[in-house]
Design a protein around this motif. Structure first.
Motif, PDB file in Angstrom:
ATOM      1  N   ASP A  73     -29.079  26.895-102.194  1.00 28.81           N
ATOM      2  CA  ASP A  73     -29.610  28.217-102.517  1.00 28.81           C
ATOM      3  C   ASP A  73     -30.385  28.817-101.356  1.00 28.81           C
ATOM      4  OD1 ASP A  73     -28.483  28.057-105.013  1.00 28.81           O
ATOM      5  OD2 ASP A  73     -30.321  27.389-106.012  1.00 28.81           O
ATOM      6  N   ASN A  74     -30.544  28.069-100.280  1.00 30.39           N
ATOM      7  CA  ASN A  74     -31.261  28.566 -99.115  1.00 30.39           C
ATOM      8  C   ASN A  74     -30.356  28.653 -97.894  1.00 30.39           C
ATOM      9  OD1 ASN A  74     -33.784  28.934-100.278  1.00 30.39           O
ATOM     10  ND2 ASN A  74     -34.405  26.825 -99.920  1.00 30.39           N
ATOM     11  N   ILE A  75     -29.066  28.745 -98.109  1.00 29.99           N
ATOM     12  CA  ILE A  75     -28.142  28.821 -96.991  1.00 29.99           C
ATOM     13  C   ILE A  75     -26.969  29.713 -97.371  1.00 29.99           C
ATOM     14  CG2 ILE A  75     -26.840  26.761 -97.700  1.00 29.99           C
ATOM     15  CD1 ILE A  75     -26.545  26.092 -94.712  1.00 29.99           C
ATOM     16  N   ILE A  76     -26.544  30.540 -96.444  1.00 29.35           N
ATOM     17  CA  ILE A  76     -25.333  31.331 -96.638  1.00 29.35           C
ATOM     18  C   ILE A  76     -24.167  30.517 -96.092  1.00 29.35           C
ATOM     19  CG2 ILE A  76     -24.128  33.448 -95.966  1.00 29.35           C
ATOM     20  CD1 ILE A  76     -26.857  34.825 -95.890  1.00 29.35           C
ATOM     21  N   ALA A  77     -23.154  30.317 -96.915  1.00 30.91           N
ATOM     22  CA  ALA A  77     -22.050  29.428 -96.560  1.00 30.91           C
ATOM     23  C   ALA A  77     -21.371  29.888 -95.274  1.00 30.91           C
ATOM     24  CB  ALA A  77     -21.038  29.379 -97.699  1.00 30.91           C
ATOM     25  N   PRO A  78     -20.912  28.936 -94.452  1.00 26.77           N
ATOM     26  CA  PRO A  78     -20.279  29.293 -93.176  1.00 26.77           C
ATOM     27  C   PRO A  78     -19.151  30.308 -93.317  1.00 26.77           C
ATOM     28  CG  PRO A  78     -20.676  26.939 -93.269  1.00 26.77           C
ATOM     29  CD  PRO A  78     -21.009  27.474 -94.632  1.00 26.77           C
ATOM     30  N   GLU A  79     -18.355  30.206 -94.381  1.00 28.18           N
ATOM     31  CA  GLU A  79     -17.232  31.123 -94.548  1.00 28.18           C
ATOM     32  C   GLU A  79     -17.693  32.556 -94.851  1.00 28.18           C
ATOM     33  OE1 GLU A  79     -17.631  28.807 -98.510  1.00 28.18           O
ATOM     34  OE2 GLU A  79     -17.822  28.424 -96.353  1.00 28.18           O
ATOM     35  N   ASN A  80     -18.971  32.719 -95.197  1.00 30.47           N
ATOM     36  CA  ASN A  80     -19.497  34.057 -95.478  1.00 30.47           C
ATOM     37  C   ASN A  80     -20.460  34.559 -94.412  1.00 30.47           C
ATOM     38  OD1 ASN A  80     -18.145  34.514 -97.953  1.00 30.47           O
ATOM     39  ND2 ASN A  80     -19.598  33.200 -99.015  1.00 30.47           N
ATOM     40  N   LYS A  81     -20.709  33.754 -93.392  1.00 28.17           N
ATOM     41  CA  LYS A  81     -21.709  34.114 -92.380  1.00 28.17           C
ATOM     42  C   LYS A  81     -21.389  35.437 -91.697  1.00 28.17           C
ATOM     43  CE  LYS A  81     -25.038  30.981 -91.688  1.00 28.17           C
ATOM     44  NZ  LYS A  81     -24.839  29.973 -90.641  1.00 28.17           N
ATOM     45  N   LEU A  82     -20.143  35.601 -91.239  1.00 27.65           N
ATOM     46  CA  LEU A  82     -19.819  36.822 -90.505  1.00 27.65           C
ATOM     47  C   LEU A  82     -19.924  38.057 -91.384  1.00 27.65           C
ATOM     48  CD1 LEU A  82     -16.889  35.723 -88.146  1.00 27.65           C
ATOM     49  CD2 LEU A  82     -19.263  36.259 -87.530  1.00 27.65           C
ATOM     50  N   LYS A  83     -19.580  37.934 -92.651  1.00 26.62           N
ATOM     51  CA  LYS A  83     -19.751  39.077 -93.560  1.00 26.62           C
ATOM     52  C   LYS A  83     -21.231  39.414 -93.699  1.00 26.62           C
ATOM     53  CE  LYS A  83     -17.167  37.284 -96.934  1.00 26.62           C
ATOM     54  NZ  LYS A  83     -16.376  36.185 -96.315  1.00 26.62           N
ATOM     55  N   ALA A  84     -22.074  38.386 -93.756  1.00 20.87           N
ATOM     56  CA  ALA A  84     -23.514  38.630 -93.833  1.00 20.87           C
ATOM     57  C   ALA A  84     -24.019  39.274 -92.543  1.00 20.87           C
ATOM     58  CB  ALA A  84     -24.250  37.318 -94.101  1.00 20.87           C
ATOM     59  N   TYR A  85     -23.529  38.801 -91.406  1.00 24.64           N
ATOM     60  CA  TYR A  85     -23.926  39.436 -90.147  1.00 24.64           C
ATOM     61  C   TYR A  85     -23.443  40.887 -90.089  1.00 24.64           C
ATOM     62  CZ  TYR A  85     -25.946  35.432 -87.689  1.00 24.64           C
ATOM     63  OH  TYR A  85     -26.775  34.410 -87.285  1.00 24.64           O
ATOM     64  N   ALA A  86     -22.248  41.149 -90.590  1.00 24.41           N
ATOM     65  CA  ALA A  86     -21.759  42.535 -90.621  1.00 24.41           C
ATOM     66  C   ALA A  86     -22.684  43.396 -91.458  1.00 24.41           C
ATOM     67  CB  ALA A  86     -20.337  42.581 -91.175  1.00 24.41           C
TER      68      ALA A  86
END
Length: 481
Positions: free
Chosen positions: A346-359
């Motif tokens: 619950d304290n980490i954004i999954a690697p497969e979603n990281k770039l979407k979060a950065y976007a």
């Protein structure tokens, strides 16, 4: 009362027909990137030169991760990267606590012992800190300044560690509260004893340290204030005027009161951001108001974690976040040294979603922070460089969320008279999506500046256009030449 189609006026049915004919949903076949969807494609166009649309915004780098390697070489490792980081559009680096900690050559700096030992005194089993010598640090700061990059010091102002044992009459036992030249403070500056920690002869109240309770500094004591920020040789003024630091990241501000940061900033100034680990945006805004410091936008972090991971529902991206009301004080991020090491899903954004979060953070207001390990990931770096370029150029103007549902999120930045702004389209479904939207542009050709889509839609005279986002990805649209 149960509603049927008979209860819905004909005009609403027509609106529904038009709406669903202009969108792509999960039950439709995947979009072929080369399919023009029956729309005549425009002639080839040229991309904007983003360097001509400098909006004055930049990006910060968290220039470390937990237990960095190689030991004793980290300042040199950073120095070698600064020119490239500056070229990418980074204007600040946040480094770990730079002074000697109790763990010596293994310390990440969050167990501070001697605030003035930057790797020059032989104590706690080492001369250099985990990150290198004082000379290495000074060279790194100088190199950063040569590349117009500010260096942000990580300040641990509550708990101390590594002192010598002494009898503490206020706790009626021995405590590790003796800090002098032979007990964890070889510099001889800011020597301290049990009277400088809670409780003492004037303070019985501990504001709430969750750890190191016996060595939690009493910031109400005048000599502690003098050594931390008031005197000419105080920690704050020494770091700024002698070492050359440009600003502050305040660690674990839940462990002391707001006046500490307020008084510190009034005394020495500089960029400031507080680590107030709380997802409630109201709590974060209250801290901004009380201290004048910026905050890491944990509200935005948890909104993204829930939308992309836990709940798989992009409508959550519209929930309350600090950047919506305090964009100049909200430091947005997708990861840091703590979230990446604790193993709490619950304290980490999954690697497969990281770039979407950065976007998301690179296109919305706020001051985005890159995490070192993400940027140095060869699978991410090229796209992150594109996102930095987009952030520093087109990400300006008011925010208008055009559409949001479980797997789609579309937002437009309005730009200004000299800047066209952008549209972010995130798609978390397994199929590519297209959707008809109304924009503030007209009769122009759009392109995806993230280069995730080769589609080139034409905007109509009334501002309508069909945009797309690849499966489980995003596109960032703006006008062309």
């Amino acid at each position: 009362m149960k509603k049927t189609l008979k209860n819905i006026p004909l005009v609403y049915l027509l609106i529904l027909v038009v709406f669903f004919s202009c969108s792509s949903d999960d039950d439709t076949p995947p979009v072929d990137p080369d399919d023009d969807n029956g729309i005549e494609q425009p002639e080839p166009v040229s991309a904007l030169n983003l360097a001509e649309y400098d909006n004055g915004s930049r990006v910060m780098m968290q220039a470390f991760y937990w237990d960095v390697e190689p030991r004793f070489e980290w300042w040199n490792t950073i120095s070698d990267k600064l020119e490239n980081w500056a070229d990418a559009g980074i204007n600040r680096i946040w480094i770990p606590p730079a002074s000697k900690g109790q763990s010596g050559g293994y310390s990440m700096g969050y167990d501070p012992s001697d605030y003035y030992d930057f790797g020059e005194y032989d104590q706690h089993g080492t001369v250099p800190t985990r990150f290198g010598t004082r000379e290495d640090l000074e060279n790194m700061i100088s190199t950063a300044h040569d590349n117009n990059i500010e260096v942000i010091a990580d300040m641990v102002l509550n708990h101390n560690s590594g002192g010598g044992l002494q009898y503490n009459p206020y706790r009626e036992k021995d405590t590790y509260t003796l800090f002098d030249e032979t007990h964890g403070n070889a510099s001889g500056m800011f020597n301290r004893d049990y009277e400088d920690f809670y409780p003492n002869s004037v303070s019985n109240y501990d504001p709430g340290s969750l750890f190191y309770e016996e060595t939690n500094l009493d910031h109400h004591r005048e000599r502690v204030q003098n050594w931390l920020w008031k005197d000419e040789n105080s920690v704050a003024k020494y770091y700024k005027n002698v070492m050359g630091f440009d600003g502050w990241r305040f660690d674990y501000v839940l462990g002391f009161e707001d006046f500490v940061i307020k008084d510190w900033l009034e005394e020495v100034g500089g960029f400031a951001v507080s680590e107030l680990w709380d997802g409630n945006p109201s709590v974060l805004r209250n801290h901004i108001e009380a201290t004048g410091s910026g905050v890491f936008d944990f509200a935005a972090f948890y909104v993204m974690e829930q939308a992309f991971d836990r709940n798989d529902d992009l409508t959550g991206l519209t929930n309350d976040q600090v950047w919506q009301t305090n964009p100049d004080k909200a430091v947005t991020f997708t990861a840091n040294h703590d979230t990446e090491k604790d193993g709490n899903e619950d304290n980490i954004i999954a690697p497969e979603n990281k770039l979407k979060a950065y976007a998301f953070i690179m296109t919305h207001p706020g001051y985005p922070t890159l995490f070192y390990l993400d940027y140095e990931n060869p699978e991410f770096q090229d796209q992150l460089n594109k996102l930095i370029s987009i952030h520093n150029s087109l990400a300006t103007g008011s925010v208008n969320v055009i559409y949001a549902d479980n797997d789609e999120y579309i937002m437009q930045r309005s730009g200004d008279a000299n800047n066209p702004g952008l549209i972010l389209y995130i798609n978390t479904s397994e199929n590519a999506k297209r959707r008809t939207i109304t924009t503030s542009w007209d009769t122009t050709v759009l392109m995806d500046y993230s280069e995730n889509s080769n589609y080139r839609p034409q905007v109509s005279e009334n501002g309508e256009v069909i945009i797309e986002a690849p499966a489980n990805s995003y596109a960032i649209w703006s006008i062309t030449e």
